[in-house]
Motif scaffolding. Sequence first.
Motif, PDB file in Angstrom:
ATOM      1  N   PHE A  65       0.698  -1.264  -0.070  1.00 37.86           N
ATOM      2  CA  PHE A  65      -0.078  -0.144  -0.064  1.00 37.86           C
ATOM      3  C   PHE A  65       0.951   1.237   0.082  1.00 37.86           C
ATOM      4  CE2 PHE A  65       0.876  -1.103   4.309  1.00 37.86           C
ATOM      5  CZ  PHE A  65       1.450   0.204   4.872  1.00 37.86           C
ATOM      6  N   CYS A  66       2.369   1.139   0.184  1.00 39.83           N
ATOM      7  CA  CYS A  66       2.989   2.428   0.475  1.00 39.83           C
ATOM      8  C   CYS A  66       3.307   3.187  -0.790  1.00 39.83           C
ATOM      9  CB  CYS A  66       4.321   1.927   1.150  1.00 39.83           C
ATOM     10  SG  CYS A  66       5.376   3.346   1.284  1.00 39.83           S
ATOM     11  N   CYS A  67       2.775   4.486  -0.520  1.00 34.67           N
ATOM     12  CA  CYS A  67       3.068   5.344  -1.692  1.00 34.67           C
ATOM     13  C   CYS A  67       4.318   6.033  -1.812  1.00 34.67           C
ATOM     14  CB  CYS A  67       1.974   6.350  -1.620  1.00 34.67           C
ATOM     15  SG  CYS A  67       1.841   7.514  -0.230  1.00 34.67           S
ATOM     16  N   PHE A  68       5.237   5.705  -0.780  1.00 32.30           N
ATOM     17  CA  PHE A  68       6.600   6.456  -0.919  1.00 32.30           C
ATOM     18  C   PHE A  68       7.740   5.891  -1.545  1.00 32.30           C
ATOM     19  CE2 PHE A  68       4.118   7.945   2.709  1.00 32.30           C
ATOM     20  CZ  PHE A  68       4.503   9.181   3.108  1.00 32.30           C
ATOM     21  N   ASN A  69       8.699   6.594  -1.824  1.00 32.25           N
ATOM     22  CA  ASN A  69       9.917   6.124  -2.623  1.00 32.25           C
ATOM     23  C   ASN A  69      10.786   5.227  -1.870  1.00 32.25           C
ATOM     24  OD1 ASN A  69      11.250   6.043  -4.944  1.00 32.25           O
ATOM     25  ND2 ASN A  69      12.637   7.566  -4.339  1.00 32.25           N
ATOM     26  N   ARG A  70      10.517   3.831  -2.081  1.00 33.14           N
ATOM     27  CA  ARG A  70      11.155   2.803  -1.215  1.00 33.14           C
ATOM     28  C   ARG A  70      11.684   1.540  -1.828  1.00 33.14           C
ATOM     29  NH1 ARG A  70       7.548  -0.215  -2.953  1.00 33.14           N
ATOM     30  NH2 ARG A  70       5.582  -0.744  -1.840  1.00 33.14           N
ATOM     31  N   TYR A  71      12.672   1.131  -1.590  1.00 30.67           N
ATOM     32  CA  TYR A  71      13.337  -0.036  -2.020  1.00 30.67           C
ATOM     33  C   TYR A  71      13.776  -1.107  -1.222  1.00 30.67           C
ATOM     34  CZ  TYR A  71      14.051   3.274  -5.955  1.00 30.67           C
ATOM     35  OH  TYR A  71      14.003   4.197  -6.935  1.00 30.67           O
ATOM     36  N   LEU A  72      13.782  -2.439  -1.466  1.00 31.24           N
ATOM     37  CA  LEU A  72      14.246  -3.492  -0.719  1.00 31.24           C
ATOM     38  C   LEU A  72      15.578  -3.240  -0.224  1.00 31.24           C
ATOM     39  CD1 LEU A  72      12.465  -5.801   0.269  1.00 31.24           C
ATOM     40  CD2 LEU A  72      13.434  -7.217  -1.619  1.00 31.24           C
ATOM     41  N   LEU A  73      15.984  -3.234   1.066  1.00 32.35           N
ATOM     42  CA  LEU A  73      17.258  -3.096   1.429  1.00 32.35           C
ATOM     43  C   LEU A  73      18.185  -3.960   0.759  1.00 32.35           C
ATOM     44  CD1 LEU A  73      19.102  -1.934   3.429  1.00 32.35           C
ATOM     45  CD2 LEU A  73      18.626  -3.809   4.935  1.00 32.35           C
ATOM     46  N   ASP A  74      19.197  -3.141   0.107  1.00 31.36           N
ATOM     47  CA  ASP A  74      20.430  -3.716  -0.410  1.00 31.36           C
ATOM     48  C   ASP A  74      21.680  -3.341   0.292  1.00 31.36           C
ATOM     49  OD1 ASP A  74      23.061  -4.040  -2.212  1.00 31.36           O
ATOM     50  OD2 ASP A  74      21.687  -4.461  -3.852  1.00 31.36           O
ATOM     51  N   GLU A  75      22.495  -3.922   1.237  1.00 31.84           N
ATOM     52  CA  GLU A  75      23.425  -3.209   2.134  1.00 31.84           C
ATOM     53  C   GLU A  75      24.384  -2.500   1.214  1.00 31.84           C
ATOM     54  OE1 GLU A  75      24.591  -5.510   5.532  1.00 31.84           O
ATOM     55  OE2 GLU A  75      26.350  -4.269   5.637  1.00 31.84           O
ATOM     56  N   VAL A  76      24.748  -2.886   0.120  1.00 36.67           N
ATOM     57  CA  VAL A  76      26.103  -2.323  -0.674  1.00 36.67           C
ATOM     58  C   VAL A  76      25.364  -1.046  -1.164  1.00 36.67           C
ATOM     59  CG1 VAL A  76      27.457  -2.436  -2.796  1.00 36.67           C
ATOM     60  CG2 VAL A  76      27.011  -4.365  -1.441  1.00 36.67           C
ATOM     61  N   LYS A  77      24.031  -1.206  -1.711  1.00 37.88           N
ATOM     62  CA  LYS A  77      23.581  -0.064  -2.283  1.00 37.88           C
ATOM     63  C   LYS A  77      23.214   1.160  -1.210  1.00 37.88           C
ATOM     64  CE  LYS A  77      21.141  -1.570  -6.381  1.00 37.88           C
ATOM     65  NZ  LYS A  77      20.105  -2.013  -7.209  1.00 37.88           N
ATOM     66  N   ALA A  78      22.953   0.829  -0.147  1.00 37.73           N
ATOM     67  CA  ALA A  78      22.396   1.656   1.039  1.00 37.73           C
ATOM     68  C   ALA A  78      23.582   2.337   1.732  1.00 37.73           C
ATOM     69  CB  ALA A  78      21.814   0.731   2.099  1.00 37.73           C
ATOM     70  N   ARG A  79      24.791   1.595   1.651  1.00 36.39           N
ATOM     71  CA  ARG A  79      26.079   2.265   2.165  1.00 36.39           C
ATOM     72  C   ARG A  79      26.451   3.244   1.326  1.00 36.39           C
ATOM     73  NH1 ARG A  79      27.256   0.032   6.757  1.00 36.39           N
ATOM     74  NH2 ARG A  79      26.769  -2.066   7.210  1.00 36.39           N
ATOM     75  N   ARG A  80      26.542   3.046   0.050  1.00 35.29           N
ATOM     76  CA  ARG A  80      26.912   3.872  -1.032  1.00 35.29           C
ATOM     77  C   ARG A  80      25.938   5.263  -0.894  1.00 35.29           C
ATOM     78  NH1 ARG A  80      30.340   4.242  -5.078  1.00 35.29           N
ATOM     79  NH2 ARG A  80      29.676   5.648  -6.892  1.00 35.29           N
ATOM     80  N   TYR A  81      24.634   5.005  -0.568  1.00 38.12           N
ATOM     81  CA  TYR A  81      23.787   6.036  -0.693  1.00 38.12           C
ATOM     82  C   TYR A  81      23.706   7.072   0.609  1.00 38.12           C
ATOM     83  CZ  TYR A  81      18.805   8.073  -0.226  1.00 38.12           C
ATOM     84  OH  TYR A  81      17.799   8.840  -0.344  1.00 38.12           O
ATOM     85  N   PHE A  82      24.444   6.434   1.845  1.00 38.51           N
ATOM     86  CA  PHE A  82      24.523   7.291   2.777  1.00 38.51           C
ATOM     87  C   PHE A  82      25.720   8.313   2.626  1.00 38.51           C
ATOM     88  CE2 PHE A  82      21.585   4.581   5.647  1.00 38.51           C
ATOM     89  CZ  PHE A  82      21.201   5.522   6.304  1.00 38.51           C
ATOM     90  N   ALA A  83      26.901   7.619   1.780  1.00 37.40           N
ATOM     91  CA  ALA A  83      28.089   8.182   1.560  1.00 37.40           C
ATOM     92  C   ALA A  83      27.595   9.512   0.613  1.00 37.40           C
ATOM     93  CB  ALA A  83      28.963   7.332   0.881  1.00 37.40           C
ATOM     94  N   ASN A  84      26.651   9.233  -0.359  1.00 37.94           N
ATOM     95  CA  ASN A  84      26.158  10.550  -1.281  1.00 37.94           C
ATOM     96  C   ASN A  84      25.294  11.476  -0.640  1.00 37.94           C
ATOM     97  OD1 ASN A  84      27.361   9.341  -3.713  1.00 37.94           O
ATOM     98  ND2 ASN A  84      25.580   7.918  -4.064  1.00 37.94           N
ATOM     99  N   LEU A  85      24.613  10.875   0.366  1.00 42.81           N
ATOM    100  CA  LEU A  85      23.747  11.761   1.044  1.00 42.81           C
ATOM    101  C   LEU A  85      24.733  12.949   1.772  1.00 42.81           C
ATOM    102  CD1 LEU A  85      21.116   9.876   3.317  1.00 42.81           C
ATOM    103  CD2 LEU A  85      20.511  11.698   1.462  1.00 42.81           C
ATOM    104  N   LYS A  86      25.929  12.490   2.272  1.00 43.03           N
ATOM    105  CA  LYS A  86      26.740  13.459   3.083  1.00 43.03           C
ATOM    106  C   LYS A  86      27.069  14.544   2.026  1.00 43.03           C
ATOM    107  CE  LYS A  86      28.621  10.028   6.213  1.00 43.03           C
ATOM    108  NZ  LYS A  86      29.643   9.252   6.286  1.00 43.03           N
TER     109      LYS A  86
END
Length: 421
Positions: A65-86
């Motif tokens: 039901f979720c209407c938000f931008n979400r993805y299944l957790l992928d640890e490699v992608k998520a770590r890269r994402y946090f680096a990009n956020l900074k």
Amino acid sequence: MAMTNDKLTTTAARFAGYITRREGRKFLQLSDKFPEPMAPQEKTERDDWASLYIHIPFCRTLCPFCCFNRYLLDEVKARRYFANLKKEVEFYIQRGFRFSDFYFGGGTPTVLMDELLEFINFLKKNLNVKRISMETTHREINPEAIAALKKAGINRLSIGVQSFDNDLLKAMGRLVGSGEEAKEKLKMAQGQFDTVNADFTFNFPTQTITQFGKDIAAFKELGLDQATFYPLTPSPHKKSKLERQFSKVDNSREKDFYDVILRELYEGGYKASTAWCFSRSDRLIDEYIIDYDDYVGVGAGSVGFLNGDFFVNTFSLEKYDELISSGKLPIMSWRRLSEREHLRYYMLTKLFGMSLDPQKFRQRFGDDANRKLWWELMFFRISGLVKDNVQIEVTPEGYAHNVCYAEGILRRSKHFKGAVY
Ligand SMILES: C[S@@+](CC[C@H](N)C(=O)[O-])C[C@H]1O[C@@H](n2cnc3c(N)ncnc32)[C@H](O)[C@@H]1O
Ligand code: SF4
């Protein structure tokens, strides 16, 4: 006579709902050419005039039901994402922005706790962190997570419940744990932060008013500080049968659910902090769009609003990575509101937060609210939706109908944070 007044208020609320939905749709007419987001050139009273919304789009399981931008957790992608956020936050700091109020939304921001804590440390090193609000699910809550989040200085923890009813949770396809587990975790978190909020969703296709009433009774019995009730917004994810079911919502049922919220929570001593959020005292609410007129959004699918300009980031993780890696802001589209749209957006966001302060209005727009918005405010006054006190306040009739009249534009601004439409 009372009947006639009530009819007038209802008709006015419906009309206002129609107008706001129409106006809200205009906000989605975005352009892919955009100016660079700018901090004001002239000196402002506070350098932290905008808040920062940080979108973490990863979850351990995905709710249909979720209407938000979400993805299944992928640890490699998520770590890269946090680096990009900074890097993205650094872009804004380099452009003169300073933030002290932070809102982590998702997705589930706590899915990679080590990265989240390191990111908060990064914020503390570079900015004057005063207040942090964090979204999560009860599945993430345990004594260690609570201790870590407290140490990191989280002020408000918002825990997604949706319902305590296991049959409904099953029908919703929400796989984060049972209703009993949710209650346990809420009790565990209660009292550990300035505010603990529970999120509920209403108007699911199979949900009954009786089921919903039981959820509210259970919430009151837990004695929590705050609850936010979201009317189900169509999900854009339409691949599975369940997802398709949640892409069609019967809005006509909303008011019946909302009446239960108003009746039960007012009787329980809760007051509306916004049309959707009910608190027992002066608690922090999650509406950075109400506390702050302007906000920057970082992360994939987040939205910023700066002095009449909407900036929308790319929703794609790959594009987000590509743009940040090449030293660019990940903005995908933009919309400058006309003065009229900006005034109405301002009015509706403030009324969603229950009152409009004429002095603050004057500070922002350099003119009187009653002059700039004379027919809108006159219309709301005549129909009994707002009244004048020190501020322009939403009346009990007004918030009884709030769910209708504020819906279009506000659902978009609130849910726009990371939401896909
Ligand atoms: C986006 S989630 C993020 C926090 C956490 N992942 C969770 O599940 O609660 C925040 C809240 O948004 C609400 N929400 C999600 N999808 C929704 C929808 N389609 N319509 C209305 N509210 C929705 C739910 O109440 C949810 O708790
Ligand atoms: S509701 Fe929360 S847990 Fe479920 S998919 Fe959306 S963000 Fe993830």
